[in-house]
Design an enzyme around this catalytic site. Structure first.
Site, PDB file in Angstrom:
ATOM      1  N   GLU A  24       3.242  -7.316   1.436  1.00  0.00           N
ATOM      2  CA  GLU A  24       2.168  -6.775   2.269  1.00  0.00           C
ATOM      3  C   GLU A  24       1.425  -5.633   1.564  1.00  0.00           C
ATOM      4  O   GLU A  24       0.980  -4.676   2.183  1.00  0.00           O
ATOM      5  CB  GLU A  24       2.710  -6.300   3.635  1.00  0.00           C
ATOM      6  CG  GLU A  24       3.566  -7.290   4.365  1.00  0.00           C
ATOM      7  CD  GLU A  24       2.921  -8.660   4.533  1.00  0.00           C
ATOM      8  OE1 GLU A  24       1.699  -8.774   4.358  1.00  0.00           O
ATOM      9  OE2 GLU A  24       3.645  -9.627   4.817  1.00  0.00           O
ATOM     10  N   GLY A  25       1.297  -5.746   0.255  1.00  0.00           N
ATOM     11  CA  GLY A  25       0.618  -4.730  -0.545  1.00  0.00           C
ATOM     12  C   GLY A  25       1.626  -3.807  -1.189  1.00  0.00           C
ATOM     13  O   GLY A  25       2.230  -2.975  -0.514  1.00  0.00           O
TER      14      GLY A  25
END
Length: 596
Positions: A441-442
């Protein structure tokens, strides 16, 4: 075998006393979450996590998921039965809108449930978490027909959902993606390409899986401006809502990975799969960011959750493990040695983890309440302020809480000595499971760049200035309270460091962007420490007031000692972060690549 007990007392203290959730009863859904309802929900969520999910955590780690020749995937033993209980209990729809079959209760309660489930069994909890992220994107950007077709089933947990972003050559830079979408005469698209690292991409928990897929329509602009978002169901949906023919999407393989073995992380192959556009053409990033922001807060909670369960097990071991004598004389003279919890360095380690856990949990509740205000308030100013807070704090929470969640799992493992390295004690699984939260998620370096490059300057710095004003006002109000000085004085010093760091970035980042890149992670951690200090000061004030009113519970006195530890031993790290980031990028960028 590892243990887990949901931190019900701490959650109740935060909801009822620190953040006074009943003050939000003017917002939709909050009046339905009365004190007795909250107590019932939290109690049942704790019971589910402790008695159903936690016993399956090691099972899932050992067994993993299995892909079969027909590309189907089976989850570990017990997962299907546990998921059935999740569905029957309505847990996935706890805060979902009532018009789609949800209960409409505050997101703040959902995040509490999320923490319990992730501590008990992170790999299992991901199946529902991803579904909620996909549902949120459909609710915001989907057509009425799409929402009617998919959302009620997903809210009920009857169908699950995924996010399909990453490709073998394309992770953070989604502008490079190659998955293509070919327009069809009936308005649908044929989707072809390969996605990797797709959590819950294929499994046996639900009869249908609704994939949200980023792809590029033929002829679309190059780069990120040519990316669109599509809904691609595993099985087509008949007009009456039943599951129909198989779509052209299949699991090519399951990734062999470090942790979260109980979650099926898949390579997904799309071969002329039928999909439908979500939102506008070439505006897929809008829908993707709805999913990503939901997911980033959920991943931040995973960092807290793994830290909490690792801490609980480390404490239990430290109380029982006999090794050496106390430096001040025997504490268990009837035994051959003292339990290791008598040793100062063991206590320092445990208190460091505990101080993080309790501040992180407070920050989750605080930010979840802001999310509820942003989505439910009728006041535009309140919505804007809450949205500002969410934008600013999301990268801070995701980056710092997962960095520290992993570090704390390692420190908790250290308490076991050699036994921590042995699988049967469970500590090495917490370390392995926690590691992914820093990446997906990053990756956390991206979170730091997002904070410095986008969130700080957004709207002229409105969000960060509001944060400075809130923390500064609290410190000023409490400055004359002698009992609060051990909390307010260090907080004020740390806030000053954060303000200096922010000014330095404003003065040095625009002219030389590498200064921002070199400073980003230190700035993110500095920001988080100040926020945690603010959470501790707020908790300390409430604890002191309750004690003054006659509540002499051990919980409150322990809370104050833990808070003082944070202020004495943890928050001073802001000075080091400030010094590092003010050093600039010179030495960071000086060496040529071949010199590394």
């Amino acid at each position: 075998m590892p243990i887990y007990k949901a931190p019900v007392e701490d959650v109740t203290f935060l909801l009822n006393d620190v953040f006074q959730i009943d003050r939000y009863d003017n917002l939709p859904g909050f009046s339905d979450a009365s004190a007795d309802v909250r107590e019932a929900i939290i109690g049942e969520a704790a019971k589910l996590a402790e008695e159903v999910l936690q016993p399956l955590n090691r099972v899932g780690d050992l067994e993993g998921c299995k892909r079969h020749d027909d590309s189907s995937v089976t989850t570990p033993k017990g997962f299907k039965e546990a998921y059935k209980q999740i569905v029957e209990g309505g847990w996935l729809g706890l805060s979902a809108p009532t018009e789609y079959g949800g209960q409409g209760l505050p997101v703040t309660l959902s995040q509490t449930v999320n923490e319990f489930q992730c501590s008990a069994n992170m790999a299992f909890a991901m199946y529902g978490g991803l579904t909620m992220g996909a549902t949120a994107a459909l609710i915001v950007h989907g057509s009425e027909e799409q929402k009617k077709t998919y959302v009620p089933k997903m809210v009920a947990g009857e169908w699950t959902g995924t996010m399909n972003l990453t490709e073998p050559h394309c992770g953070t830079d989604l502008g490079l993606l190659r998955t293509k979408a070919v327009r069809q005469a009936d308005g649908s698209f044929k989707i072809s390409g390969t996605k990797i690292f797709i959590s819950a991409g294929e499994h046996d928990l639900a009869p249908n899986i609704i994939h949200l897929v980023l792809a590029r329509i033929e002829g679309a602009p190059a780069g990120i401006k040519g990316v669109s978002l599509f809904v691609v169901p595993k099985f087509m949906v008949n007009p009456d809502g039943t599951v129909g023919a198989r779509n052209g999407v299949a699991c090519g393989s399951i990734e062999h990975k470090m942790g979260i073995h109980g979650n099926s992380t898949c390579v997904m192959n799309y071969d002329n799969a039928t999909g439908w556009l979500i939102g506008e053409e070439n505006k897929g990033m809008q829908g993707m960011f709805v999913m990503m922001n939901e997911a980033r807060l959920g991943v931040a909670v995973q960092g807290l959750a793994q830290s909490e369960v690792a801490y609980q097990n480390a404490v239990a071991y430290a109380r029982e493990r006999i090794q050496g004598r106390s430096l001040t004389g025997p504490k268990a003279p009837d035994k051959a040695a003292d339990p290791i919890i008598v040793h100062p360095d063991v206590r320092r380690t445990l208190l460091s983890i505990r101080a993080f856990n309790e501040a992180a949990r407070a920050m989750v509740v605080w930010t979840s309440l802001k999310s509820d205000v942003a989505h439910r308030s009728q006041d535009p100013k309140d919505r804007q302020a809450a949205d500002d807070h969410m934008g600013l704090m999301t990268p801070v929470m995701k980056g710092y809480m997962t960095d520290m969640g992993f570090a704390n799992a390692v420190q908790a493992q250290q308490m076991y000595g050699g036994h921590g390295y042995i699988a049967e004690w469970g500590m090495e699984q917490f370390v392995r499971d926690a590691r992914i939260a820093m990446i997906y998620e990053g990756a956390n370096g991206i979170q730091a760049l997002d904070l410095v490059g986008r969130k700080l300057p957004r709207d002229g710095g409105r969000a960060v200035m509001a944060f400075f004003a809130e923390v500064g006002s609290f410190a000023k109000e409490q400055g004359s309270n002698d009992a609060m000085k051990p909390f307010v004085t260090p907080l004020s010093t740390a806030l000053g460091h954060l303000q200096q760091a922010t000014t330095w970035l404003m003065q040095n980042a625009m002219a030389k962007p590498d200064n921002a890149g070199a400073a980003a992670t230190d700035y993110m951690h500095l920001f988080a420490l100040v926020t945690f200090g603010y959470m501790w000061a707020k908790m300390a004030k409430v604890a002191q007031d309750k004690i003054a009113a006659g509540d002499s519970s051990t919980y409150l006195t322990t809370k104050l000692v833990t808070g003082r530890f944070f202020m004495e031993r943890v928050i001073p790290e802001t000075a080091a972060h400030l010094a590092r980031l003010q050093a600039g990028c010179a030495t960071v960028m000086e060496l040529p690549a071949e010199a590394f």
